[in-house]
Structures are given as C-alpha cells and as structure tokens.
Design an enzyme around this catalytic site. Structure first.
Site, PDB file in Angstrom:
ATOM      1  CD  GLU A  17      38.263  39.977  36.593  1.00 54.62           C
ATOM      2  OE1 GLU A  17      38.211  40.992  37.311  1.00 54.62           O
ATOM      3  OE2 GLU A  17      37.434  39.061  36.656  1.00 54.62           O
ATOM      4  CB  SER A 191      37.988  43.543  35.373  1.00 48.62           C
ATOM      5  OG  SER A 191      38.483  43.435  36.674  1.00 48.62           O
ATOM      6  CE1 TYR A 262      41.452  47.357  37.106  1.00 51.81           C
ATOM      7  CE2 TYR A 262      40.080  46.355  35.423  1.00 51.81           C
ATOM      8  CZ  TYR A 262      40.357  46.602  36.752  1.00 51.81           C
ATOM      9  OH  TYR A 262      39.538  46.097  37.713  1.00 51.81           O
ATOM     10  NE  ARG A 302      33.203  48.119  42.863  1.00 53.32           N
ATOM     11  CZ  ARG A 302      33.881  47.307  42.061  1.00 53.32           C
ATOM     12  NH1 ARG A 302      35.151  47.046  42.278  1.00 53.32           N
ATOM     13  NH2 ARG A 302      33.273  46.732  41.037  1.00 53.32           N
ATOM     14  CG  ASP A 304      29.905  48.110  41.608  1.00 50.25           C
ATOM     15  OD1 ASP A 304      30.373  48.562  42.664  1.00 50.25           O
ATOM     16  OD2 ASP A 304      30.597  47.526  40.747  1.00 50.25           O
ATOM     17  CD  GLU A 318      29.903  43.825  38.927  1.00 53.94           C
ATOM     18  OE1 GLU A 318      29.815  42.679  38.468  1.00 53.94           O
ATOM     19  OE2 GLU A 318      30.801  44.616  38.624  1.00 53.94           O
ATOM     20  CG  ASN A 320      34.290  42.865  42.848  1.00 52.68           C
ATOM     21  OD1 ASN A 320      34.928  42.024  43.456  1.00 52.68           O
ATOM     22  ND2 ASN A 320      34.687  43.360  41.689  1.00 52.68           N
ATOM     23  N   GLY A 324      39.059  45.266  43.422  1.00 52.67           N
ATOM     24  CA  GLY A 324      40.432  45.636  43.115  1.00 52.67           C
ATOM     25  C   GLY A 324      41.078  46.438  44.239  1.00 52.67           C
TER      26      GLY A 324
END
Length: 369
Positions: A17, A191, A262, A302, A304, A318, A320, A324
């Site tokens: 990443e 990602s 991305y 974050r 999810d 998950e 994070n 990002g």
C-alpha cells in the site's frame, strides 16, 4: 511568539500500500495548520530507507501523490530530549521533532511494528499503540476479539499457509462449512489488496494461492448480500463517532476492490450520510464505538460493517487503525460531514497524540519495594 509543534509526517513504507500512503501524506501535509505546526516530511522507501525531505519542494510541486527524491538525505529516528524524537542524518546535524504522524498503511507500517519503534524512541505519535495496531491489522484476531465482546461477525475460516499446504485444511472442508459466494482475504493486508470474490468452488484454490502471496495467513469469509457501511471514530472524552457512510461499488467492479478504491474515479458512489433509519444509524454508531473499545484503539479508527439486506443485521468487517487520508478517503470525509473539518481533525489527532504521550511518560517504570 509560541514555538510551533514540530510534526514529522511519516509516509511510504514497505507494504503493498506504499502508493496509497503517498497520496494520503500529500493531503495531510497540505492541510496541517501552518500557524500551529512545523511540518517535517520523512519517507520510508520500498527498501526500508528513511529520508528527510524539503517541505518547500513538496509545497511547490503540489502533487496529489508525493514522489520520494532519491537524493534526499537519509536519516535515522532516535530518542531525543524531554520526550521528543530525534532525526539523525548520516551526515549533518540532528533535529528534534515533537510528534510523529504516521500516514502509512499495511504490514510493517500500521501493524504494530512501526508503533513499537516509536515506543522505543519515546516519541509521541498519532494513532493506536502496539496492541491495537497489531490486532486491527489481523482480520482473524479482530474478529475473535469482536466476537468475545458480543459484536456480530460473519462466519469465516482462517488458516495458515502451512496448514493449507500440509493438508490440515482443504477446499472440500471449506465448501462444507461455508456457502458461495465467499471472500478470500490476506489476514494482514488492507486496501483490498489480494482480496477475491469466489463464486465457484473451482476458483477457490487460485484465490488462496494469490492471497498467500501477501500473507502467511488468510481467511475465507461467508459472502453476504450486504450493504457496506463505514463509521469514523475519533478518540476523546468521550470519543466522537461520525455519521455512517455507505459505499456503493459500481456493477463492473463487483465489490469494493483496490481498483475501485484508488484507480477508478468512478469505481464507487458514496452515500454520506448513509441511507439508514434512525435506529440503524444509532445501532451502527454504537457498534463502532464498541469495536473501538474492544480492540483498545486510541487516536482514530475507521470501523467497517456489513448490513445484511435480508435480516437487517450488522456484521463487523474490519477495524482500520490508520485509515486513508487521501482526497477521497472516507475517514476525513465522514468527520467533515459530522462537523469536524479536515484541518481541525488533523489538529485534534496531533493533540491527542501529545496528550497520550504525556500520560504514558507519567507512569512509573521502577518499583522500590
């Protein structure tokens, strides 16, 4: 005039990443409050070399993704005075920084390894500590802890390459315990790198082979006819929980893949806030806070979820711990939609890091019986 806080923005890294990190760091550097902070750009290239960069050069280029000039001086991170960190060049004078802002993603970056180094140098840093970083990076261990905390998770199987190649786990056994479709994921990547949606059991072996290119442990998770819901959490007393957003991958991507995130500017649409009932919004925000606490996160995360279209149940996907920060990343966008603009968010993250650092430095390290 009050001396500015020196913030070393650390980016790049040796994971898959790396390029995403360059985009995130460019955005963070651009939005840090220059009246309060002196920005010190530091990168880690794919070979693991740390370099100190000229901020003026970065500012002049205004790139959305930072390049790493090979001629920039190589540095080492060491312990400084009074709880600061010290950047020591191979040639030249060292300089001290007050806090490190890691803007890195993936293994050797957000999995506790870097956080351990920062702990050893006793410098303040943004984000979770070693434990939460390592746990959040490992999707299997995340789900185990979430399950113990009573947070719903989808059925899955996790196993190592050694177990799979040694015959302890077989495609037939997985097929007997889960139903199609299933998602194959490296346990310690982000990602959507190495993730495959498997619709036929004949395709599972190839998906596992690819996932094992990125990690020694993978999981096979039950596919759910679900909506993808995300929530941003910002530490504090009490923690601040954003409104939820919903990702809607375009049909040609099938799921929210790396390309959709991305590479394709139209890879997914976003509903922010998510089109949830008030009860659903309250439920998912509460679950996000529970997950943040269960993994002992700090700073930011974050979280999810999957929202089952049939049952209406939420399942944790998950957590994070270093999400990002690109121009299209959901963590800052959710915070902004909840009343915390990007520059203010960065300021609060730096302040949280310094506050946590002061608290930890105040702990006793010696015991005199």
């Amino acid at each position: 005039m009050t001396e500015k806080t020196r913030v070393a923005v650390l980016y790049g890294g040796r994971s898959g990443e790396h390029e995403v990190s360059l985009q995130s760091a460019a955005s963070v550097i651009r939005h840090l409050d220059r009246d309060r902070f002196e920005v010190v750009p530091v990168s880690i290239d794919k070979a693991g070399r740390w370099q100190r960069h000229d901020l003026r050069r970065i500012t002049q280029t205004a790139d959305t993704a930072l390049a790493i000039p090979p001629e920039s001086p190589e540095v080492r991170l060491a312990q400084g005075a009074d709880g600061r960190g010290r950047l020591v060049p191979l040639a030249g004078e060292p300089e001290e920084v007050d806090v490190v802002f890691p803007v890195l993603h993936g293994p050797l970056c957000e999995d506790g390894t870097l956080q351990g180094l920062l702990e050893l140098t006793e410098v303040a840093y943004v984000g979770s500590g070693v434990l939460a970083s390592a746990v959040g990076m490992d999707k299997d261990v995340t789900k185990r802890l979430a399950g113990l905390a009573g947070i719903p998770i989808a059925p899955y199987r996790a196993f190592t390459r050694r177990a799979y190649e040694g015959g302890a786990v077989s495609v037939q056994e997985i097929a007997a315990s889960l139903r199609l479709p299933v998602f194959v994921k490296p346990c310690n990547m982000g990602s959507s790198v190495g993730i495959h949606k498997v619709k036929e059991w004949d395709a599972l072996a190839a998906a596992l082979d690819d996932a094992f290119q990125y990690d020694v442990k993978v999981l096979v998770e039950q596919g759910i006819d679900a909506r993808e819901i995300e929530v941003a959490v910002l530490d504090g007393v009490p923690p601040f929980v954003s409104v939820a957003s919903e990702l809607n991958p375009q049909p040609h991507h099938d799921f929210y893949s790396y390309a959709a995130k991305y590479l394709d500017p139209e890879g997914a649409s976003v509903d922010l806030p998510a089109k949830l009932t008030p009860e659903q919004m309250e439920r998912v925000r509460a679950l996000a806070l529970e997950a943040f606490a269960a993994l002992e996160c700090s700073g930011l995360a974050r979280v999810d979820f999957f929202l089952d279209r049939q049952s209406g149940a939420f399942y944790l996907n998950e957590v994070n711990t270093l999400p990002g920060f690109t121009a299209i990343s959901m963590y800052p966008k959710m915070m902004e939609a909840s009343g915390v603009p990007y520059p203010e968010l960065l300021t609060r993250l730096v302040e949280l890091a310094l506050e946590r650092h002061r608290t930890r430095r105040g702990l006793k390290r010696e015991f005199a019986g």
